[in-house]
Write a protein that holds these residues in place. Structure first.
Motif, PDB file in Angstrom:
ATOM      1  N   THR A  49     -46.687  81.992 -90.261  1.00  0.00           N
ATOM      2  CA  THR A  49     -45.643  82.948 -91.122  1.00  0.00           C
ATOM      3  C   THR A  49     -46.003  84.019 -90.922  1.00  0.00           C
ATOM      4  N   GLN A 104     -40.444  80.640 -96.850  1.00  0.00           N
ATOM      5  CA  GLN A 104     -41.295  79.215 -97.095  1.00  0.00           C
ATOM      6  C   GLN A 104     -41.102  79.327 -98.553  1.00  0.00           C
ATOM      7  N   ASP A 159     -39.072  79.016 -91.780  1.00  0.00           N
ATOM      8  CA  ASP A 159     -40.509  78.620 -92.089  1.00  0.00           C
ATOM      9  C   ASP A 159     -40.447  77.572 -93.030  1.00  0.00           C
TER      10      ASP A 159
HETATM   11 MG   LIG Z   1     -46.886  79.687 -93.600  1.00  0.00          MG
END
Ligand SMILES: [Mg+2]
Ligand SMILES: Nc1ncnc2c1ncn2[C@@H]1O[C@H](COP(=O)(O)OP(=O)(O)OP(=O)(O)O)[C@@H](O)[C@H]1O
Lengths: 381, 268
Positions: A53, A92, A168
């Protein structure tokens, strides 16, 4: 279900040059260098907390590298804010605007670029169809299920057709069937519009099937990089060998020799492996490995072919798994080998306690640098 | 089991409601109370109903003026306090360390601002205005009211901001909006309930402030200060009428916001 074609565009390469990111004393990304080719589908794999990330966030412009530079084509974008980069992100955590309808969420990027309301509406409707959410445009994000929200997040990024799309774990909340459809759609859009994809996933199969290339990360560094086949068949480090799929590994001493076969001497014999596939610079203490599905489990005393490595052992556990059998075989020194045999219905299945012969072709054997204590942790599906 | 608990809860709620409402009802009630003889002033004996005080609302010299002053003052100080307080809350939540040195001091000052006795604040404000030779009047009132309301706005908005997903602003930037557009289209709509609650608080605080106003008002008397002054000679019944008007205004605002949020929910 067709997208308004924008024609093929000039595709730019993205270059990450010696980038390091520190949070106080945590090194999240450690001197990372990576070249992403324009139009390719590149997947980032790695255990939780390895810096995936963080890498994406630096490319998106949300985080400034502590050191190093990022280039889009020839342009240094290291310190450029997000809104000045032709990059879109599927977060995410989705990060949908809770006070806006699904339609307004998806149209957000288009409207900022000055696309007219009616034009934006058309393109949003296309996207809604694409992600299988027709007729849900008027809803607010909180009125959608997790998987539906994730698809909105995907649509909101895709509709802008950026040079580089950062994803993500964009499908973590989708069921298997929807995931398959979306995978196909993503690949189709990618090749049609020519978007460069940088894709983070924990699903190895997904990474293998969709990617042109795979990057395996660990502790902020790249451990393996290449086509899915290369990374799987010829892992470059012990970490990659055990993180990506499963591997049987034996500590050994490497002897390069002169021919096209390298010798790895271990406690009770020698395994041969193709010399041309040795990671460069590797000497001395190594680990020699083979994938479970490459091993044949045979009756003791069977003839071993000239181009095969072999080992005898005793079956500890035999597990029937439907499509195949999995065995755990103990070698004389106690190392355990996992063997996976297809249930083709022809071979005799040995039972626990039986002495067996394990063989595998020399070309499927590989040698890697031991990773010390850097064994993978966390997810590996 | 459940129904007994429900009954006790019901009783408790009604008692609480009564406790809160009785003084207000008393005020509304006595705004209709007639005065039998002598100079019109509040008496707490029921002399029969009348609408006279509503008709003669503007007949008391100084009262309507002080009422309008209070309204203007409340509106102006609410606007100042809401803008400054919201920005301060943003700074306090978003920046720390090298980007915002003295953050802790500002934070502590805010707390002190709320905790300090009003009389202390009033006296020190008066001292400050006097030493800078600032004539007392609307300006000093406005500055003072904005100061004590500001801390409340900041605290309310900050509470709202703390549950705010920072990724939302990042997503807006990612989709091409400049920081200012992001604030207008994402941040502000999201923290609006907090901002409005803070603004309402600021308005209410300003409207009924007596202590600080009494120090800094000079000859410009806001409603509470005027009423206090009037008690020495006898409070005219019109005071109850204005009190009732203020209450109705507040009730209308509360009901309005309730209806709005109901409608907002139905629309989605
Ligand atoms: Mg991550
Ligand atoms: N804002 C931050 N402040 C401090 N440490 C951080 C911050 N963001 C990330 N880290 C740390 O950096 C490391 C890498 O985090 P990152 O989020 O990039 O991992 P990841 O590979 O995306 O993991 P996952 O698969 O769980 O999402 C972790 O050790 C994390 O704790």
């Amino acid at each position: 279900m067709t997208l308004t074609s924008t024609g093929t565009r000039q595709q730019i390469n993205v270059r990450v040059a010696n980038v390091t990111k520190k949070f106080d004393d945590v090194v999240a990304v450690d001197n990372l260098t990576l070249e992403i080719t324009g139009g390719e589908f590149l997947s980032l794999l790695g255990p939780s907390g390895c810096g995936k990330t963080t890498t994406l966030r630096m490319l998106g412009g949300f985080e400034e590298p502590s050191a190093g530079s990022i280039y889009f084509g020839d342009r240094d974008v290291t310190n450029l804010p997000p809104h000045q980069r032709d990059v879109n992100t599927v977060f995410q955590s989705y990060a949908l605007f809770p006070h806006l309808s699904v339609t307004d969420n998806i149209a957000f990027g288009l409207r900022r670029k000055g696309v007219s309301k009616s034009e934006a509406k058309l393109r949003v409707d296309e996207m809604l169809t694409l992600v299988d959410l027709e007729g849900r445009g008027e809803r607010k994000p909180h009125q959608l299920s997790g998987g539906q929200q994730q698809r909105v997040a995907l649509a909101r990024a895709l509709v802008n057709k950026p040079q580089l799309l950062l994803l993500d774990e964009p499908m973590s909340a989708l069921d298997a069937k929807l995931r398959k459809t979306m995978q196909l759609e993503l690949k189709r859009i990618q090749s049609q519009v020519g978007i460069t994809f940088l894709y983070v996933t924990h699903d190895q199969e997904e990474a293998m099937t969709m990617s042109d290339r795979i990057v395996v990360m660990n502790r902020g560094r790249i451990e393996g990089l290449g086509s899915p086949r290369d990374v799987y068949e010829q892992p470059s480090t012990e970490f990659v060998a055990t993180f990506l799929g499963a591997s049987n590994l034996v500590a050994a001493t490497l002897e390069r020799g002169t021919g096209d076969v390298a010798l790895a001497h271990h406690a009770h014999g020698t395994f041969r492996s193709p010399a041309h596939r040795l990671p460069p610079g590797l000497t001395g203490a190594v680990k020699c490995g083979v994938r479970p599905e490459k091993i044949q489990i045979r009756a003791l005393g069977d003839r071993v072919a000239a181009d095969e490595n072999s080992l005898t052992g005793r079956v500890l556990i035999s597990t029937f798994m439907g499509v195949g059998n999995q065995y755990v075989v103990a070698a004389p020194q106690g190392e355990e080998f996992v063997v996976y045999a297809q249930n083709s219905g022809q071979t005799h299945a040995p039972r626990s306690g039986e002495e067996v012969l394990l063989t595998w072709p020399v070309e499927h054997s590989f040698v890697v640098q031991p990773s010390g204590d850097q064994s993978p942790e966390g997810e590996s599906s | 089991m459940r129904s007994t608990r429900g009954r006790w809860l019901g009783l408790y709620s009604w008692l609480l409601l009564a406790y809160l409402l009785v003084p207000i009802i008393g005020m509304v009630f006595f705004s209709f109370n007639d005065v039998l003889a002598g100079r019109p002033q509040v008496s707490f004996q029921w002399n029969g109903g009348t609408l006279r005080w509503y008709r003669e609302l503007t007949q008391i010299v100084g009262l309507p003026e002080s009422f309008w002053l209070s309204i203007r003052l409340a509106v102006a100080s609410t606007i100042v306090a809401t803008i400054v307080g919201t920005l301060l809350a943003l700074a306090l939540v978003r920046y720390e360390g090298k980007k915002f040195r003295g953050r802790r001091i500002v934070d502590q000052t805010l707390f002190m601002n709320i905790a300090a006795p009003e009389i202390v604040m009033g006296a020190s404000l008066l001292g400050m205005f006097a030493s800078y030779h600032i004539a007392r009047g609307f300006t000093t009132l406005l500055i003072s009211h904005a100061v004590f309301s500001l801390a409340y706005v900041t605290v309310t908005v900050r509470a709202r901001l703390q549950g705010f997903d920072r990724h939302l602003e990042e997503a807006a930037g990612d989709l091409g909006s400049t920081p200012l557009t992001t604030f207008r289209l994402v941040t502000l709509p999201m923290i609006m309930p907090g901002v409005l609650a803070g603004a309402m608080m600021a308005f209410a605080l300003s409207l009924d402030d007596f202590v600080v106003s009494n120090f800094v008002a000079g000859t410009t008397l806001p409603f509470p200060v005027w009423v206090y002054g009037a008690t020495r000679m006898g409070v005219p019944p019109q005071v109850f009428v204005f009190g009732t008007l203020i209450f109705l205004l507040g009730a209308a605002a509360a009901i309005g916001s309730l209806v709005m949020s109901r409608r907002g929910m139905k629309r989605t």
